[in-house]
Design an enzyme around this catalytic site. Sequence first.
Site, PDB file in Angstrom:
ATOM      1  N   ARG A  95      69.400  51.748 -39.158  1.00  0.00           N
ATOM      2  CA  ARG A  95      68.465  50.643 -38.928  1.00  0.00           C
ATOM      3  C   ARG A  95      69.163  49.305 -38.673  1.00  0.00           C
ATOM      4  O   ARG A  95      68.625  48.242 -39.002  1.00  0.00           O
ATOM      5  CB  ARG A  95      67.484  50.476 -40.098  1.00  0.00           C
ATOM      6  CG  ARG A  95      66.523  51.617 -40.263  1.00  0.00           C
ATOM      7  CD  ARG A  95      65.455  51.572 -39.171  1.00  0.00           C
ATOM      8  NE  ARG A  95      64.557  52.702 -39.321  1.00  0.00           N
ATOM      9  CZ  ARG A  95      63.324  52.628 -39.816  1.00  0.00           C
ATOM     10  NH1 ARG A  95      62.815  51.469 -40.140  1.00  0.00           N
ATOM     11  NH2 ARG A  95      62.599  53.709 -39.945  1.00  0.00           N
ATOM     12  N   ARG A 126      64.504  44.747 -38.183  1.00  0.00           N
ATOM     13  CA  ARG A 126      63.901  43.503 -38.669  1.00  0.00           C
ATOM     14  C   ARG A 126      64.832  42.563 -39.419  1.00  0.00           C
ATOM     15  O   ARG A 126      64.457  41.419 -39.666  1.00  0.00           O
ATOM     16  CB  ARG A 126      62.698  43.846 -39.553  1.00  0.00           C
ATOM     17  CG  ARG A 126      61.515  44.324 -38.753  1.00  0.00           C
ATOM     18  CD  ARG A 126      60.460  44.962 -39.628  1.00  0.00           C
ATOM     19  NE  ARG A 126      60.937  46.228 -40.154  1.00  0.00           N
ATOM     20  CZ  ARG A 126      60.224  47.029 -40.947  1.00  0.00           C
ATOM     21  NH1 ARG A 126      59.018  46.669 -41.317  1.00  0.00           N
ATOM     22  NH2 ARG A 126      60.721  48.171 -41.368  1.00  0.00           N
ATOM     23  N   ARG A 170      60.661  41.300 -30.232  1.00  0.00           N
ATOM     24  CA  ARG A 170      59.574  42.256 -30.508  1.00  0.00           C
ATOM     25  C   ARG A 170      58.234  41.567 -30.787  1.00  0.00           C
ATOM     26  O   ARG A 170      57.217  42.242 -30.986  1.00  0.00           O
ATOM     27  CB  ARG A 170      59.935  43.101 -31.741  1.00  0.00           C
ATOM     28  CG  ARG A 170      60.761  44.373 -31.498  1.00  0.00           C
ATOM     29  CD  ARG A 170      59.958  45.554 -30.966  1.00  0.00           C
ATOM     30  NE  ARG A 170      58.601  45.634 -31.458  1.00  0.00           N
ATOM     31  CZ  ARG A 170      58.231  46.141 -32.630  1.00  0.00           C
ATOM     32  NH1 ARG A 170      59.138  46.655 -33.429  1.00  0.00           N
ATOM     33  NH2 ARG A 170      56.973  46.153 -32.997  1.00  0.00           N
ATOM     34  N   ASP A 193      62.129  55.829 -32.331  1.00  0.00           N
ATOM     35  CA  ASP A 193      61.592  56.244 -33.627  1.00  0.00           C
ATOM     36  C   ASP A 193      61.489  57.762 -33.627  1.00  0.00           C
ATOM     37  O   ASP A 193      61.367  58.371 -32.559  1.00  0.00           O
ATOM     38  CB  ASP A 193      60.209  55.632 -33.891  1.00  0.00           C
ATOM     39  CG  ASP A 193      59.797  55.831 -35.350  1.00  0.00           C
ATOM     40  OD1 ASP A 193      60.205  55.031 -36.198  1.00  0.00           O
ATOM     41  OD2 ASP A 193      59.112  56.833 -35.641  1.00  0.00           O
ATOM     42  N   TYR A 232      54.888  63.897 -41.562  1.00  0.00           N
ATOM     43  CA  TYR A 232      53.990  62.905 -40.948  1.00  0.00           C
ATOM     44  C   TYR A 232      52.784  63.580 -40.302  1.00  0.00           C
ATOM     45  O   TYR A 232      51.657  63.093 -40.384  1.00  0.00           O
ATOM     46  CB  TYR A 232      54.736  62.049 -39.920  1.00  0.00           C
ATOM     47  CG  TYR A 232      55.664  61.039 -40.568  1.00  0.00           C
ATOM     48  CD1 TYR A 232      55.142  59.922 -41.220  1.00  0.00           C
ATOM     49  CD2 TYR A 232      57.037  61.202 -40.556  1.00  0.00           C
ATOM     50  CE1 TYR A 232      55.974  59.000 -41.837  1.00  0.00           C
ATOM     51  CE2 TYR A 232      57.884  60.285 -41.166  1.00  0.00           C
ATOM     52  CZ  TYR A 232      57.335  59.187 -41.808  1.00  0.00           C
ATOM     53  OH  TYR A 232      58.166  58.286 -42.422  1.00  0.00           O
TER      54      TYR A 232
HETATM   55  O1  CP3 Z   1      63.427  48.980 -38.837  1.00  0.00           O
HETATM   56  C1  CP3 Z   1      62.813  48.273 -38.070  1.00  0.00           C
HETATM   57  O2  CP3 Z   1      62.244  47.225 -38.385  1.00  0.00           O
HETATM   58  C2  CP3 Z   1      62.769  48.623 -36.611  1.00  0.00           C
HETATM   59  C3  CP3 Z   1      61.438  48.955 -36.071  1.00  0.00           C
HETATM   60  C4  CP3 Z   1      60.839  50.225 -36.608  1.00  0.00           C
HETATM   61  C5  CP3 Z   1      61.367  51.533 -36.429  1.00  0.00           C
HETATM   62  N1  CP3 Z   1      60.472  52.430 -36.918  1.00  0.00           N
HETATM   63  C6  CP3 Z   1      62.614  51.848 -35.722  1.00  0.00           C
HETATM   64  C7  CP3 Z   1      63.370  53.059 -36.096  1.00  0.00           C
HETATM   65  C8  CP3 Z   1      59.634  50.338 -37.275  1.00  0.00           C
HETATM   66  C9  CP3 Z   1      58.722  49.238 -37.740  1.00  0.00           C
HETATM   67  C10 CP3 Z   1      59.418  51.743 -37.469  1.00  0.00           C
HETATM   68  C11 CP3 Z   1      58.222  52.363 -38.054  1.00  0.00           C
HETATM   69  C12 CP3 Z   1      58.558  53.465 -38.952  1.00  0.00           C
HETATM   70  N2  CP3 Z   1      58.747  54.768 -38.558  1.00  0.00           N
HETATM   71  C13 CP3 Z   1      58.820  53.367 -40.319  1.00  0.00           C
HETATM   72  C14 CP3 Z   1      58.867  52.096 -41.110  1.00  0.00           C
HETATM   73  C15 CP3 Z   1      57.592  51.610 -41.630  1.00  0.00           C
HETATM   74  C16 CP3 Z   1      57.800  50.181 -42.076  1.00  0.00           C
HETATM   75  O3  CP3 Z   1      57.104  49.312 -41.538  1.00  0.00           O
HETATM   76  O4  CP3 Z   1      58.660  49.945 -42.912  1.00  0.00           O
HETATM   77  C17 CP3 Z   1      59.147  54.651 -40.767  1.00  0.00           C
HETATM   78  C18 CP3 Z   1      59.499  55.045 -42.161  1.00  0.00           C
HETATM   79  C19 CP3 Z   1      59.101  55.520 -39.638  1.00  0.00           C
HETATM   80  C20 CP3 Z   1      59.470  56.946 -39.579  1.00  0.00           C
HETATM   81  C21 CP3 Z   1      60.928  57.040 -39.351  1.00  0.00           C
HETATM   82  N3  CP3 Z   1      61.583  56.472 -38.270  1.00  0.00           N
HETATM   83  C22 CP3 Z   1      61.878  57.720 -40.146  1.00  0.00           C
HETATM   84  C23 CP3 Z   1      61.580  58.476 -41.419  1.00  0.00           C
HETATM   85  C24 CP3 Z   1      63.112  57.559 -39.512  1.00  0.00           C
HETATM   86  C25 CP3 Z   1      64.420  58.141 -39.913  1.00  0.00           C
HETATM   87  C26 CP3 Z   1      65.286  57.111 -40.555  1.00  0.00           C
HETATM   88  C27 CP3 Z   1      64.840  56.647 -41.886  1.00  0.00           C
HETATM   89  O5  CP3 Z   1      64.620  55.431 -42.020  1.00  0.00           O
HETATM   90  O6  CP3 Z   1      64.701  57.484 -42.791  1.00  0.00           O
HETATM   91  C28 CP3 Z   1      62.915  56.759 -38.356  1.00  0.00           C
HETATM   92  C29 CP3 Z   1      63.970  56.410 -37.397  1.00  0.00           C
HETATM   93  C30 CP3 Z   1      63.973  55.049 -36.828  1.00  0.00           C
HETATM   94  N4  CP3 Z   1      62.940  54.193 -36.731  1.00  0.00           N
HETATM   95  C31 CP3 Z   1      65.105  54.474 -36.170  1.00  0.00           C
HETATM   96  C32 CP3 Z   1      64.720  53.217 -35.736  1.00  0.00           C
HETATM   97  C33 CP3 Z   1      65.537  52.197 -34.982  1.00  0.00           C
HETATM   98  C34 CP3 Z   1      66.425  55.148 -35.916  1.00  0.00           C
HETATM   99  C35 CP3 Z   1      67.347  55.198 -37.000  1.00  0.00           C
HETATM  100  C36 CP3 Z   1      68.258  54.013 -37.208  1.00  0.00           C
HETATM  101  O7  CP3 Z   1      68.214  52.995 -36.505  1.00  0.00           O
HETATM  102  O8  CP3 Z   1      69.062  54.141 -38.110  1.00  0.00           O
END
Ligand code: CP3
Length: 368
Positions: A46, A50, A59, A95, A170
């Site tokens: 990540r 943010r 964004r 994502d 999910y």
């Molecule tokens: O982190 C951020 O702010 C970036 C934007 C964003 C991402 N996903 C990018 C992402 C947001 C707001 C999301 C939504 C999302 N999807 C969430 C977060 C909810 C929140 O508002 O806090 C979640 C938990 C998901 C589902 C998800 N996405 C999982 C479980 C994973 C695997 C990694 C982890 O965190 O366990 C993702 C991958 C993901 N989402 C990546 C990015 C850029 C790739 C991994 C990385 O950058 O390391």
Amino acid sequence: MAAMTTTTTGDDARDEDTRSGGPVDSPFVRACRRRPVPHTPVWFMRQAGRSLPEYREIRANVAMLESCRRPELVTEITLQPVRRHGVDAAILFSDIVVPVAAAGVDLDIVPGTGPVVAEPVRTLPDVERIRPITRDDVSYVDEAVRLLVAELGDTPLIGFAGAPFTLASYLVEGGPSRTHAKTKALMYGQPELWHALCRRLAEVTLEFLRVQVAAGVSVVQLFDSWAGALSEADYRRFVLPHSAAVLAGLADAGVPRIHFGVGTGELLGAMGEAGADVVGVDWRTPLDVATRRIGPDKAVQGNLDPCVLLAPWPVVEGEVRRILEQGRAAPGHVFNLGHGVLPETDPDVLTRVVALVHELSAQPTDRG
Ligand code: CP3
């Protein structure tokens, strides 16, 4: 570095790649392959997100899923942490639910909540409605990876996907869940339906990763973020075969495979067996202990508690030193957090961590 670029041991076809320099000869890819490195490579899960003001700005008026489908925007967001922190790898901004949406599942990413699925999966017809995907379904990802590879030069790009269990959670829950109760109820109560769902998700995931590899990513990471909710026995029975199918499908792709989950201290050996070159470790298991569980032939990544980055610098520095020391037990070490960067993290602390990891781990050959 120059002395190391010709290293070829001939133990597998991938060794051919290392003659060319570029991302395949970068510290990150070398560490994934358990080869000597000039310094311990570091990136942060990540890292594009943010915690960065420039990310929040770009964004501001674009929804999350929409932003993942705009190659120029994906490219800019992916590059932001590379420019700012000097990390050793970029990770594609996307994502885990992006390929599932491309497969026809009606879902959205709701700010502050995460992925929300309109009609949760309950029956075999629900599973069959998840279509296999082709490159054309995710052409924006193909394009973003190509743009990024051209921009990144010697810095490797990580492609990624969600693993079948975490995606299934999910889809079955309809959104994020603390207990994964509906998911486990389906898994225990309707094992045939469960396996059908995971087989379909494994197909989608494998194709999604193959598209990224064909477009030029240097490494892939399979995120099974929520697998730690399972016992080892249940993981082996209900999950491992499906994650293994994904990872085996990439065995001949020529890129190292990282396999990561949270709360997986009891699963580390099994997650390695699923076919990883590198096993991701959360903050609960020190890297030397993790290495004993995973075995001597895989690299490790992770372990810094993302919350430690909110503490005063001397605390951060102490933890960085501890992790570098314990990481020496493994045949390859990639410095990272135990889970993603928290939005409230001061980005300057991340920049300092990168510099500190590089400084403390620099090998004498780095100067020659
Ligand atoms: O982190 C951020 O702010 C970036 C934007 C964003 C991402 N996903 C990018 C992402 C947001 C707001 C999301 C939504 C999302 N999807 C969430 C977060 C909810 C929140 O508002 O806090 C979640 C938990 C998901 C589902 C998800 N996405 C999982 C479980 C994973 C695997 C990694 C982890 O965190 O366990 C993702 C991958 C993901 N989402 C990546 C990015 C850029 C790739 C991994 C990385 O950058 O390391």
